[in-house]
Design an enzyme around this catalytic site. Structure first.
Site, PDB file in Angstrom:
ATOM      1  CB  SER A  65       3.238  -5.172   3.908  1.00  0.00           C
ATOM      2  OG  SER A  65       1.855  -5.378   4.177  1.00  0.00           O
ATOM      3  CE1 TYR A 121       2.608  -6.724  -1.240  1.00  0.00           C
ATOM      4  CE2 TYR A 121       1.460  -7.407   0.759  1.00  0.00           C
ATOM      5  CZ  TYR A 121       2.079  -6.428   0.007  1.00  0.00           C
ATOM      6  OH  TYR A 121       2.172  -5.146   0.502  1.00  0.00           O
TER       7      TYR A 121
END
Length: 260
Positions: free
Chosen positions: A137, A151
Site C-alpha cells: 500500500s 496497518y
C-alpha cells in the site's frame, strides 16, 4: 506479450476487492488461477465467474498453506506465480489500540505474507522460475492516515521483507516485487456512499478512484516473463495520489472533465 498460458497462479485473498481484480487480469492473460481465501463461499462464487479454482485458506495457518501449495503443485504441475494479497485493515486510534489489535494485523498482513512466500519458494526454486507479487500500500511507505498506524506499519514491513527476500532468490530465477495501491473502489469503499467516494476521488489527480483491475494489471505485468529483470521493486498504482504537495496542487476540474 504478457502471455501467462500454461502458468499456474495462486492469489491469496482473491475472492473480492483488489484480489478479484488480480484474478481477473491473470485469467485474461491465460493463467490458471487458484483463489485461496478465508471466505470459501465468496471464493467459489468468484471462481465460477472467472473460470478459476477456489480453495479455503487461512494465511496464518502454516500447515494449511503448506498443504495448499502441495495440492496445487500436484494438481496443476507447478506453481509459477504467487500473488500474496490477503490482508486486513481495521481502524484503531493510538489512544485505544490494544496489543491484540496490533499483533492481530501483523499476524495476517506480515506473517501471512512471510509464510506464503516461504512455503511457495521451494516449488519455484526447484523449477528455476517464479514470480512473487505482494499487495502492499502507499500507506506506511509513502503516506499515513489517522487510525491506521498499525496497518501502515504492516505495509512498510511487507516492503522491507520483499526487498531482502528478492536478494535471496535473485539467482534462482525468482523475482519478488510489490504493488502499492492508492484509493481503490472496492466493495468496502463503495459501501461508504457516493458522496464519500466523490470526495475521495477529488483528492486524486486523475479525478477517479482506482479500479481493482488497475491493480490487477500491474500485478499481471510483474507476474509476466517480460518482468524478469525487475525485482525488489514496488509499483505505485494510485492515479498520482501521492504526488501533490498540498490540496491546492490539484487543479480544479474543468467543467465536464472526466478522469482517465
Amino acid at each position: 506479450m504478457f502471455d501467462l498460458t500454461d502458468q499456474t497462479a495462486v492469489v491469496t485473498g482473491g475472492a473480492s476487492g483488489i484480489g478479484r481484480g488480480i484474478v481477473e487480469m491473470l485469467r485474461e492473460a491465460g493463467a490458471t488461477v487458484v483463489i485461496a481465501d478465508l471466505d470459501l463461499e465468496a471464493a467459489e462464487r468468484t471462481a465460477k465467474e472467472t473460470g478459476s479454482h477456489a480453495r479455503r485458506l487461512d494465511v496464518t495457518d502454516r500447515k494449511a498453506v503448506h498443504d495448499l501449495f502441495a495440492e496445487v503443485d500436484e494438481t496443476f504441475g507447478g506453481i509459477q506465480i504467487l500473488c500474496s494479497n490477503a490482508g486486513i485493515f481495521p481502524q484503531a486510534s493510538l489512544e485505544t489500540m490494544t496489543d491484540e489489535q496490533w499483533n492481530g494485523i501483523f499476524d495476517v498482513n506480515v506473517r501471512g505474507a512471510f509464510v506464503t512466500v516461504q512455503e511457495v519458494l521451494p516449488y519455484m526454486r526447484a523449477a528455476g522460475y517464479g514470480r512473487v507479487v505482494i499487495t502492499t500500500s502507499i500507506t506506511g511507505s509513502h503516506t499515513g492516515y489517522p487510525g491506521w498506524a498499525h496497518y501502515g506499519a504492516t505495509k512498510a514491513a511487507q516492503q522491507g521483507f520483499m526487498r531482502s527476500a528478492a536478494l535471496e532468490v535473485a539467482r534462482d530465477g525468482v523475482t519478488v516485487n510489490g504493488v502499492a495501491p492508492g484509493n481503490v473502489a472496492t466493495e468496502g469503499l463503495k459501501a461508504q456512499g457516493e458522496e464519500y467516494n466523490a470526495q475521495m476521488a477529488r483528492a486524486v489527480p486523475v479525478l477517479r478512484l482506482g479500479d481493482p483491475r488497475d491493480i490487477g494489471a500491474a500485478a499481471c505485468f510483474l507476474a509476466s516473463r517480460e518482468a524478469g529483470y525487475i525485482t525488489g521493486q514496488v509499483i505505485v498504482v494510485d492515479g498520482g495520489q501521492i504526488l501533490p504537495e498540498s490540496p491546492e496542487a490539484i487543479l480544479p476540474a474543468r467543467e465536464g472533465e472526466q478522469g482517465a
